[in-house]
Scaffold this active site. Structure first.
Site, PDB file in Angstrom:
ATOM      1  N   GLU A   1       2.327  70.166  24.524  1.00 47.78           N
ATOM      2  CA  GLU A   1       2.759  70.269  23.245  1.00 47.78           C
ATOM      3  C   GLU A   1       1.967  71.377  22.617  1.00 47.78           C
ATOM      4  O   GLU A   1       2.429  72.455  21.928  1.00 47.78           O
ATOM      5  CB  GLU A   1       2.830  68.811  22.391  1.00 47.78           C
ATOM      6  CG  GLU A   1       3.215  69.004  20.749  1.00 47.78           C
ATOM      7  CD  GLU A   1       4.556  69.725  20.540  1.00 47.78           C
ATOM      8  OE1 GLU A   1       5.349  69.828  21.427  1.00 47.78           O
ATOM      9  OE2 GLU A   1       4.922  69.882  19.333  1.00 47.78           O
TER      10      GLU A   1
ATOM     11  N   LYS B   1      15.791  76.707  14.443  1.00 50.77           N
ATOM     12  CA  LYS B   1      15.521  75.338  14.205  1.00 50.77           C
ATOM     13  C   LYS B   1      16.428  74.343  14.972  1.00 50.77           C
ATOM     14  O   LYS B   1      15.909  73.443  15.730  1.00 50.77           O
ATOM     15  CB  LYS B   1      15.376  75.140  12.658  1.00 50.77           C
ATOM     16  CG  LYS B   1      14.846  73.675  12.397  1.00 50.77           C
ATOM     17  CD  LYS B   1      13.261  73.603  12.624  1.00 50.77           C
ATOM     18  CE  LYS B   1      12.953  72.403  12.538  1.00 50.77           C
ATOM     19  NZ  LYS B   1      11.591  71.998  13.272  1.00 50.77           N
TER      20      LYS B   1
ATOM     21  N   ASN C   1      30.526  78.868  14.315  1.00 52.88           N
ATOM     22  CA  ASN C   1      29.142  78.241  14.981  1.00 52.88           C
ATOM     23  C   ASN C   1      29.434  77.586  16.211  1.00 52.88           C
ATOM     24  O   ASN C   1      30.522  76.933  16.324  1.00 52.88           O
ATOM     25  CB  ASN C   1      28.610  77.311  14.112  1.00 52.88           C
ATOM     26  CG  ASN C   1      27.085  76.808  14.417  1.00 52.88           C
ATOM     27  OD1 ASN C   1      26.613  77.214  15.481  1.00 52.88           O
ATOM     28  ND2 ASN C   1      26.546  75.719  13.998  1.00 52.88           N
ATOM     29  N   GLY C   2      28.861  77.654  17.351  1.00 53.17           N
ATOM     30  CA  GLY C   2      29.012  77.310  18.604  1.00 53.17           C
ATOM     31  C   GLY C   2      29.238  78.392  19.695  1.00 53.17           C
ATOM     32  O   GLY C   2      28.792  79.412  19.351  1.00 53.17           O
TER      33      GLY C   2
ATOM     34  N   TRP D   1      22.471  83.050  15.055  1.00 53.07           N
ATOM     35  CA  TRP D   1      21.572  83.300  16.065  1.00 53.07           C
ATOM     36  C   TRP D   1      22.327  83.731  17.259  1.00 53.07           C
ATOM     37  O   TRP D   1      23.404  82.920  17.893  1.00 53.07           O
ATOM     38  CB  TRP D   1      20.929  81.558  16.315  1.00 53.07           C
ATOM     39  CG  TRP D   1      20.012  81.660  17.514  1.00 53.07           C
ATOM     40  CD1 TRP D   1      18.575  81.939  17.317  1.00 53.07           C
ATOM     41  CD2 TRP D   1      19.954  81.546  18.826  1.00 53.07           C
ATOM     42  NE1 TRP D   1      18.004  81.875  18.662  1.00 53.07           N
ATOM     43  CE2 TRP D   1      19.064  81.585  19.480  1.00 53.07           C
ATOM     44  CE3 TRP D   1      21.228  81.205  19.730  1.00 53.07           C
ATOM     45  CZ2 TRP D   1      18.746  81.074  21.026  1.00 53.07           C
ATOM     46  CZ3 TRP D   1      21.265  80.775  20.868  1.00 53.07           C
ATOM     47  CH2 TRP D   1      19.756  80.657  21.453  1.00 53.07           C
TER      48      TRP D   1
ATOM     49  N   GLU E   1       5.463  79.551  21.130  1.00 53.31           N
ATOM     50  CA  GLU E   1       6.654  79.536  20.226  1.00 53.31           C
ATOM     51  C   GLU E   1       6.342  80.461  18.943  1.00 53.31           C
ATOM     52  O   GLU E   1       7.271  81.321  18.565  1.00 53.31           O
ATOM     53  CB  GLU E   1       7.256  78.587  20.024  1.00 53.31           C
ATOM     54  CG  GLU E   1       6.829  77.619  19.192  1.00 53.31           C
ATOM     55  CD  GLU E   1       7.457  76.203  18.702  1.00 53.31           C
ATOM     56  OE1 GLU E   1       8.752  76.401  18.628  1.00 53.31           O
ATOM     57  OE2 GLU E   1       6.917  75.142  18.776  1.00 53.31           O
TER      58      GLU E   1
ATOM     59  N   ARG F   1      18.363  78.017  10.932  1.00 54.12           N
ATOM     60  CA  ARG F   1      19.115  78.003  11.899  1.00 54.12           C
ATOM     61  C   ARG F   1      19.568  79.042  12.769  1.00 54.12           C
ATOM     62  O   ARG F   1      20.084  78.974  13.747  1.00 54.12           O
ATOM     63  CB  ARG F   1      20.551  77.390  11.424  1.00 54.12           C
ATOM     64  CG  ARG F   1      20.411  75.962  11.026  1.00 54.12           C
ATOM     65  CD  ARG F   1      21.748  75.628  10.363  1.00 54.12           C
ATOM     66  NE  ARG F   1      22.639  74.908  11.363  1.00 54.12           N
ATOM     67  CZ  ARG F   1      23.003  73.757  11.451  1.00 54.12           C
ATOM     68  NH1 ARG F   1      22.291  73.015  11.028  1.00 54.12           N
ATOM     69  NH2 ARG F   1      23.747  73.614  12.669  1.00 54.12           N
TER      70      ARG F   1
ATOM     71  N   HIS G   1      -4.879  72.390  41.732  1.00 51.98           N
ATOM     72  CA  HIS G   1      -4.053  72.593  42.941  1.00 51.98           C
ATOM     73  C   HIS G   1      -3.104  73.736  42.501  1.00 51.98           C
ATOM     74  O   HIS G   1      -1.800  74.029  42.830  1.00 51.98           O
ATOM     75  CB  HIS G   1      -3.076  71.512  42.603  1.00 51.98           C
ATOM     76  CG  HIS G   1      -3.564  70.076  42.976  1.00 51.98           C
ATOM     77  ND1 HIS G   1      -3.920  69.835  44.264  1.00 51.98           N
ATOM     78  CD2 HIS G   1      -3.998  68.907  42.021  1.00 51.98           C
ATOM     79  CE1 HIS G   1      -4.587  68.604  44.241  1.00 51.98           C
ATOM     80  NE2 HIS G   1      -4.715  67.978  43.131  1.00 51.98           N
TER      81      HIS G   1
ATOM     82  N   CYS H   1      22.947  78.932  13.968  1.00 52.95           N
ATOM     83  CA  CYS H   1      23.848  79.440  13.110  1.00 52.95           C
ATOM     84  C   CYS H   1      24.275  78.628  12.082  1.00 52.95           C
ATOM     85  O   CYS H   1      24.182  77.352  12.316  1.00 52.95           O
ATOM     86  CB  CYS H   1      25.349  80.142  13.799  1.00 52.95           C
ATOM     87  SG  CYS H   1      25.050  80.896  15.028  1.00 52.95           S
TER      88      CYS H   1
ATOM     89  N   LYS I   1       3.499  74.867  21.067  1.00 50.75           N
ATOM     90  CA  LYS I   1       3.121  75.434  19.829  1.00 50.75           C
ATOM     91  C   LYS I   1       2.848  76.748  19.846  1.00 50.75           C
ATOM     92  O   LYS I   1       3.111  77.621  18.945  1.00 50.75           O
ATOM     93  CB  LYS I   1       2.198  74.505  18.966  1.00 50.75           C
ATOM     94  CG  LYS I   1       2.699  73.028  18.771  1.00 50.75           C
ATOM     95  CD  LYS I   1       3.708  73.136  17.360  1.00 50.75           C
ATOM     96  CE  LYS I   1       5.129  73.157  17.871  1.00 50.75           C
ATOM     97  NZ  LYS I   1       5.781  72.090  18.147  1.00 50.75           N
TER      98      LYS I   1
END
Ligand code: F6R
Length: 620
Positions: free
Chosen positions: A493, A615, A100-101, A74, A500, A27, A516, A2, A497
């Protein structure tokens, strides 16, 4: 998560609020809203979706006022909807706030407020804060001893904040006290920008760029009391902390797209420069080592370290895994890489000589901050490897190393990863030279690091090959990413990428672990990306590749230039320059970033604003 903005001054507030929300959209982009005070009313506009959609409704139905707040959301509590968008109203509209929170005890507080007659319209935790401030204001005014003025408003905010369990950054307007903006925080960052006869508020410094270069970071439990002409700080314990003004150093050009279509692509192509920035001034040729200005630890302490814990989340955690291989290899110090979300609640044994590094691009990730605080509480030197200057983690760490990568706007982290790996390479050189590495070895590493920006420039030329590969595979619904040793974290990584930004299921694995379990996934429509540059165990990686081919799985190989052998086995090869094994993650991660980007583009995804993500993850 947010974004919050606020403005008080002589100008119409809307311009700053909207521009600020655009800059903070990374955000959270589930919804956006603004509230502006005008005479003794507060006008609110809010809308599900992007800031541009909010801009549209405000164009059709503008609101005046030179004191206002804004929010980009968000969603945590309550789905993205117009009703759940911020700002939220408390009481009968006398309080309007953005938050925010996460308010952990919101259902308890909501039940109490409902019992007092407050009516809830949304499914958010934030509306509780709005009604709570309104209630506290009412209590103070009804007592008859307090006039409805700025002081009483501040007391109401602080009384409400004292009842909240969880985290908050709050910006509050009061309908009946024009020109007053009150902001307070616990765990969620807020920064005040000081202008001439005007003040700005934001949840990070980016909206302030171009408006002021004087900023003040609020600390936990501080309240900022802001009008056009005045700004004072108040601590919840009743004291008045000194205002510490800092210079804001950032140019707005840093966040502009330039010739690129997306921030992610721009940031991928910035990597020769950002790696150079991470190295600048840190190579000590005379001593064949690395040097850092901000570690704040004397050589004796560094030499005495017997264990290192690297902690972070997501991509930063992957950089930590590369760091583990580097530090253990060069300095022979045992390293643990801990998910910050686990470390904050775990209690692993740590000796007095354990050093902690929190790795973070934003410097605001809630779990990383909490893990760092927990380690600090236990008395360990706690340092940050961080990109964002002035962020909470950078400020709270005992010392640290900045990445100097410039703002990373694309939600998928790219340049921060390679900068983190560069800094961890320098750190392992420093620690290694204090222990086992010889002078010639140090000199060799320095030479290779110095060549890295050019090597990355060369590597980026693979984009055309990547585009062809992406065209062939972009409809696949599953991908495997496989690598060994230094390329195992790269496999993780690469998979992150892809998932997402393109919403394709992807898994990263150590190549030899495949048999395995994950080998069961191999079939003709599931491509495996083998990160297979020449290395000590190259023949073993080739055997793993053969195992996939034997099961008719398509293989995309990331290989060293001139490797013709792999071309005979793999369906497609993307070539990268050959470098020492310990530098391979810097090189091999680039085609994977580009592959994820290109596949997402072909699938029509919004690469800079992938669904459900934000982000900066400032909630637990
Ligand atoms: C992935 C990504 C995230 C972040 C993670 C930690 O592309 O960006 O996984 O790496 O949220 O963020 P920071 O590094 O800001 O602590």
């Amino acid at each position: 998560m947010c974004g919050i903005v606020g403005y008080v001054g002589p100008k119409p507030a809307f311009g700053y609020l909207l521009e600020g929300l655009f800059r903070l959209e990374y955000r959270g982009y589930d919804s956006a809203g603004v509230a502006l005070q005008y005479e003794k009313t507060i006008g609110i506009r809010k809308k599900t979706g992007r800031v541009s959609q909010l801009a549209e409704i405000c164009k059709q139905n503008p609101i005046p006022g030179s004191c206002g707040i804004g929010h980009t959301r968000w969603a945590t509590h309550g789905e993205p909807s117009d009703l759940n968008s911020h700002p939220h109203t408390g009481g009968n509209g006398e309080v309007v706030l953005v938050h925010n929170g996460v308010i952990e005890n919101y259902s308890l507080l909501r039940d109490r407020l409902r019992a007092l007659g407050y009516v809830f319209l949304s499914a958010t935790d934030t509306e509780v804060a709005a009604h709570l401030v309104a209630y506290q204001l009412q209590v103070a005014v009804d007592a008859g001893t307090n006039p409805l003025d700025a002081k009483t408003c501040v007391q109401a905010v602080e009384a409400a904040a004292a009842q909240i369990k969880g985290t908050y950054g709050l910006a509050v307007l009061f309908r009946d006290v024009p020109g007053l903006l009150v902001a307070t925080r616990l765990g969620s960052p807020l920064v005040v920008g000081i202008g001439r006869g005007e003040h700005f508020l934001a949840s990070d410094a980016s909206p302030l760029v171009g408006n002021t270069d004087q900023i003040v970071y609020l600390k936990d439990h501080e309240t900022a009391v802001i009008t056009a002409d005045s700004f004072v700080l108040h601590h919840h314990d009743g004291t008045a902390p000194a205002v510490s003004i800092q210079a804001l150093v950032q140019t707005s050009r840093d966040t502009e797209l330039g010739e690129f279509e997306h921030h992610m692509l721009k940031e991928i192509f910035e990597q020769p420069q950002t790696i150079e920035n991470a190295l600048r001034g840190r190579l000590d040729d005379e001593e064949a080592t690395a040097k850092f200005g901000g570690l704040n630890l004397d050589p004796q302490t560094l030499r005495a370290i017997d264990r290192i814990v690297l902690t972070g989340c997501g991509t930063s955690w992957h950089a930590g895994l590369v760091g583990e291989y580097l530090i253990e290899g060069f300095a022979r110090i045992p390293v643990e890489v801990e998910y910050a979300s686990e470390l904050r609640y775990r209690n692993p044994p740590m000796s007095d000589r354990t050093m902690i590094f929190a790795i973070t691009q934003s410097g605001e990730t809630a779990d990383t901050l909490a893990a760092m605080r927990e380690c600090k509480r236990k008395g360990h030197p706690t340092l940050a490897i961080c990109n964002t200057v002035g962020s909470s983690i950078a400020r709270e760490a005992d010392g640290g190393i900045y990445l100097h990568a410039g703002p990373e706007v694309g939600v998928a982290s790219t340049k921060a990863f390679t900068s983190q790996v560069t800094v961890l390479t320098l750190l392992s050189l420093l620690l290694g030279r204090m222990r086992h590495l010889s002078y010639p070895e140090g000199t060799k590493i320095i030479g290779q690091l110095r060549a890295m920006p050019d090597t990355i420039r060369q590597t980026l030329k693979c984009f055309d090959q990547v585009k062809q590969v992406a065209r062939k595979y972009y409809t696949a619904e599953n991908f495997l990413y496989l690598g060994r040793l230094f390329n195992f974290p790269v496999a993780l990584e690469g998979a992150l990428k892809l998932k997402e930004i393109s919403y394709i299921h992807a898994e990263g694995y150590p190549a030899a672990e495949m048999k395995h379990g994950p080998i069961a996934l191999i079939e003709k429509d599931t491509p495996s990306v083998f990160i297979a540059p020449r290395c000590e165990i190259y023949p073993k990686v080739m055997s793993n590749l053969e195992e996939v081919k034997a099961r008719r799985g398509p293989v995309i190989a990331i290989a060293c230039e001139g490797d013709t052998k792999i071309a005979e086995l793999a369906d497609d090869v993307i070539y990268v320059p050959e470098v020492e094994e310990y530098l391979q993650p810097l090189v091999t991660s680039i085609p994977l970033q580009l592959l994820a980007y290109q596949i997402a583009i072909l699938r029509g995804c919004n690469v800079d604003r992938p669904r459900n993500l934000a982000k900066s993850v400032t909630v637990e």
